[in-house]
Design an enzyme around this catalytic site. Structure first.
Site, PDB file in Angstrom:
ATOM      1  N   THR A   1       6.081   4.513  -4.136  1.00 35.50           N
ATOM      2  CA  THR A   1       7.439   4.887  -4.546  1.00 35.50           C
ATOM      3  C   THR A   1       7.924   4.097  -5.752  1.00 35.50           C
ATOM      4  O   THR A   1       9.101   4.126  -6.065  1.00 35.50           O
ATOM      5  CB  THR A   1       8.429   4.648  -3.397  1.00 35.50           C
ATOM      6  OG1 THR A   1       8.418   3.265  -3.035  1.00 35.50           O
ATOM      7  CG2 THR A   1       8.067   5.479  -2.186  1.00 35.50           C
TER       8      THR A   1
ATOM      9  N   LYS B   1      -1.984  -9.858  -1.504  1.00 31.48           N
ATOM     10  CA  LYS B   1      -0.692  -9.653  -0.855  1.00 31.48           C
ATOM     11  C   LYS B   1      -0.590 -10.634   0.309  1.00 31.48           C
ATOM     12  O   LYS B   1      -1.376 -10.581   1.250  1.00 31.48           O
ATOM     13  CB  LYS B   1      -0.568  -8.211  -0.358  1.00 31.48           C
ATOM     14  CG  LYS B   1       0.815  -7.876   0.196  1.00 31.48           C
ATOM     15  CD  LYS B   1       0.920  -6.404   0.577  1.00 31.48           C
ATOM     16  CE  LYS B   1       2.330  -6.089   1.082  1.00 31.48           C
ATOM     17  NZ  LYS B   1       2.502  -4.673   1.446  1.00 31.48           N
TER      18      LYS B   1
ATOM     19  N   THR C   1       1.441  -0.909  -2.241  1.00 35.60           N
ATOM     20  CA  THR C   1       1.134  -2.347  -2.246  1.00 35.60           C
ATOM     21  C   THR C   1       0.108  -2.779  -1.205  1.00 35.60           C
ATOM     22  O   THR C   1      -0.525  -3.818  -1.375  1.00 35.60           O
ATOM     23  CB  THR C   1       2.418  -3.176  -2.039  1.00 35.60           C
ATOM     24  OG1 THR C   1       3.020  -2.830  -0.788  1.00 35.60           O
ATOM     25  CG2 THR C   1       3.401  -2.930  -3.169  1.00 35.60           C
ATOM     26  N   ASP C   2      -0.082  -2.013  -0.136  1.00 39.67           N
ATOM     27  CA  ASP C   2      -0.937  -2.484   0.956  1.00 39.67           C
ATOM     28  C   ASP C   2      -2.364  -2.780   0.518  1.00 39.67           C
ATOM     29  O   ASP C   2      -2.967  -3.757   0.968  1.00 39.67           O
ATOM     30  CB  ASP C   2      -0.958  -1.467   2.097  1.00 39.67           C
ATOM     31  CG  ASP C   2       0.273  -1.553   2.974  1.00 39.67           C
ATOM     32  OD1 ASP C   2       1.184  -2.348   2.647  1.00 39.67           O
ATOM     33  OD2 ASP C   2       0.338  -0.832   3.986  1.00 39.67           O
TER      34      ASP C   2
END
Length: 418
Positions: free
Chosen positions: A84, A237, A160-161
């Protein structure tokens, strides 16, 4: 009752008010509350529905926009794989629309007009947890096409994962004089705390810089004053939801980018581009997908390793404890892998620091059994690197290259504590 109506829903002990939104589940009613958050309610639990205000039929209308290239600005292509980060929200329904034509991107983030000439293209539209190795190759091919068509910088919008996996894969797959910047958003664009716009502004700015290589750009703090540019093979991350979730590991970030002032402050030396070779791109997208990443834990059974070997896997990354260890009860499985020419390499689950399998007898014995120490490589990076090596080299050559620095994945600094 129509989409866009402002309704009150009465349950047994409480009520909810908000704008009626589309629902993907016929048994659930979804409303957007005034707080901006969405709530889904089971129809069976709703006692009464009252329409407080009829809404207009939702529209996604766009005013005309005249985009002319600015000859003083660089040409940047933004490729979408999903997520998104540059989506546009219809606030009447809460629906999120992809914003990946140049017009849509400028409407979503008008500040981009002052940074670069923008071209937008959708190559995938998936949640990043559904990323597959074949999509890495597809992304690499799209990058090559854009560069050969005149792009002076590439920005890849990504969920982002698994963004650090993709950054690692592209680092091994793509050789180019053009900066390739992966960017995402931790907060969706319909939330007041969204980091989407600032991240994409900073990413486009980074893509105009005279550097080359693959990078990840995300918020550098919980505020909005700085974004960090990270090397594609040294970033991970490290938080599930914070806006500054991405951190460089065992290295400092490449640069700080202020998304408001557009200033770039380099924190260490970077690879400068060769303008004379700006359209030259070399791809190597071969991957051996039969590679596994296994986290070592107390009591881990050798049968796990045997399962992968018996199912045709060619390489295993063990995320070991401490300096790179496994229980002795796991040695049998490692012997079995070695006997069947399955390449086994070791990283550490501590994330920071490096593997050193010469300190304790456990590590020395593992090395004697053919396990390759991966220095300070991140486990995810080692996993992708092994796929790359086994897809392009014979077993012995891949084994020789695994502990060598190919794409910045190993920090060779003698000052790195371990």
């Amino acid at each position: 009752m129509d989409i866009g109506d402002f309704v009150k829903l009465e349950l047994e002990n409480t009520t909810y008010s908000g704008t009626l939104m589309p629902s993907l589940n016929e048994n659930t009613i979804v409303i957007k509350m005034k707080s901006g958050y969405n709530v889904g309610l089971d129809k069976k639990k709703i006692k009464n529905i009252e329409i407080l205000e009829s809404g207009d039929k939702p529209k996604y209308g766009l005013p005309p926009l005249n985009l002319e290239k600015n000859p003083k600005l660089k040409n940047i292509s933004i490729l979408s794989t999903g997520g998104t980060v540059a989506s546009r929200v219809d606030y009447k329904t809460g629906a999120v629309h992809p914003a990946f034509t140049a017009d849509d991107l400028i409407r979503a983030v008008p500040e981009l007009m002052d940074v670069a000439n923008i071209k937008g293209k959708v190559i995938l539209n998936i949640l990043s947890e559904n990323m597959l190795p074949k999509y890495w190759a597809m992304t690499a091919e799209a990058i090559k096409e854009e560069i050969e068509n005149g792009a002076e910088g590439i920005v890849i919008a990504h969920g982002t994962d698994t963004m650090h996996y993709t950054a690692s894969a592209l680092s091994f797959m793509v050789t180019s004089e053009v900066p390739i910047i992966l960017v995402g958003a931790q907060r969706s664009s319909d939330r007041p705390s969204s980091d989407a716009a600032l991240n994409i502004i900073a990413a486009v700015k980074a893509a105009t810089e005279p550097i080359k290589g693959v990078y990840v750009l995300m918020h550098g703090e919980t505020g909005d004053t700085v974004c960090h540019l990270h090397e594609g093979t040294k970033v991970r991350k490290l938080h599930s939801s914070r806006r500054d979730a991405f951190k460089s590991v065992n290295k400092t970030p490449i640069a700080e980018v202020n998304p408001v002032t557009k200033e770039v402050k380099y924190l260490r030396d970077v690879k400068s581009r060769d303008k004379s070779k700006i359209k030259e791109v070399v791809l190597n997208t071969n991957l051996e997908e039969k590679v596994a990443l296994i986290k070592v834990y107390p009591g881990i059974d050798s049968e796990i390793l045997k399962f992968y070997v018996d199912n045709g896997y060619k390489g295993i990354i063990l995320e070991g404890t401490g300096l790179g260890h496994t229980p002795e009860t796991f040695f049998e499985g490692i012997d079995y892998a070695n006997e069947n020419n399955v390449l086994v390499a070791m990283t550490t689950q501590t994330i920071n620091g490096r593997v050193n399998m010469n300190v304790y007898s456990n590590g020395r014995e593992l090395q004697a059994k053919g396990v390759i120490p991966c220095e300070d490589m991140l486990s995810e990076v080692a996993f992708v690197k092994l796929m790359h090596l086994l897809g392009n080299y014979e077993f012995e050559e891949a084994k020789e290259l695994m502990p060598k620095n190919i794409a910045g994945e190993i920090n060779e600094s003698i000052n790195l504590e371990c």
